[in-house]
Design a protein around this motif. Sequence first.
Motif: not given
Ligand code: CAA
Length: 258
Positions: A60, A105, A108, A139, A141
Amino acid sequence: MADYETLLVEQRGRVTLITLNRPQALNALNSQVLADLIAALEAFDADETQGCAVLTGNDKAFAAGADIKEMSDQGFATMYGSNFFGGYERVTATRKPVIAAVAGYALGGGCELAMMCDFILAADNAKFGQPEIKLAVTPGMGGSQRLPRAVGKAKAMEMCLTGRMMGAEEAERSGLVARIVPLAELVEDAVKTATTIAEMAPLAVKANKEMVNAAFETTLTMGVQFERRLFHGIFGSDDQSEGMAAFVEKRPGKWTGR
Ligand code: CAA
C-alpha cells in the motif's frame, strides 16, 4: 543482524533488503525511521559481504511522507535549530548502490527518500507526489531539487504546486523510475537486479555510482574530467586486470575487491 524498531532488514546473498515497517502509519518517516535507516545503511556500507541494497515498503505504501503528527507542533526555532531532515544527508552518502522498490504511495518525504536512492523500480500501483503544499508547507527532503532533475521543470512545478500524484506509467515515461514491475514481482525483481549489481567488481560499482551522481553536481567539462580520472584510477585495481583477462580467456571474472 541488528534489530530495528521501524525496519525489517535481511540479507539475501550479497543483497541487503531493507523494508520500512510502520504499516499502521503508511510508513510515515519519523525520527526513529531516520535513525534506523542511517544505522542499517551504515552497517550495509561497512559489510564487505554486501554489494547492493534494496529499500522497500509494503504493497500500500512505500512511505506516505514525513510524519505529519511529529511535525505538527514544531516551530521555526526547533526545525531550524535541529536542522530537521538534515540527517538524510547520511542516506545519500551511502557509497554502495541502493535501489528503491516502490509500491503504493511514495508521497512527500516518501517520494524524496525514493529519489535519494540510486534508481527506482516501481510496482504498477505506485503513486508519486509532493503534496506538502496541501499542508501549507513545502518539500524539505530534496523534492524541489531532485524531482525537476528527474522529470523536468514543468511536471515538477505542477506536482509541487498542485500536489497531484503521478502514477507508475507517467513516472516511467517522465524518467522518474527505471522500470515498472507487476506488484507481485516487485521485491523479487529488485533483489534480482540488486544481485546483478552486487556480483560486479565492488570498486567498479562504487566508481560508476560516484561518477553518475557527479553529473548532477557539476559542469559537463568538469564531470567528464572527473569520470576520466576515476576511469584511469580503476586501472590501478586487481579486478580491472582480472576483468579484462577473464573476457579474453572467455571465463567469468573472480573479484577480490582490490
Ligand atoms: N504522517 C503521519 N501519519 C500518516 C501519514 C503521514 N505522512 N500518512 C498517513 N498517515 C496515517 C494516517 O494518519 C492514518 O493513521 P490513523 O489510522 O491513526 O488515523 C494511517 O496512516 C492511514 O492513513 P489514512 O487513513 O489517511 O489512509 P488512506 O488510504 O485513507 O489515505 C493517503 C492514504 C492519501 C496517503 C493519506 O494517508 C495521506 O494523504 N497522507 C499524507 C500524505 C502527505 O501529505 N505526505 C506529505 C507529508 S509532509 C512531508 O513529507 C514533508 C517533506 O517534504 C519531507
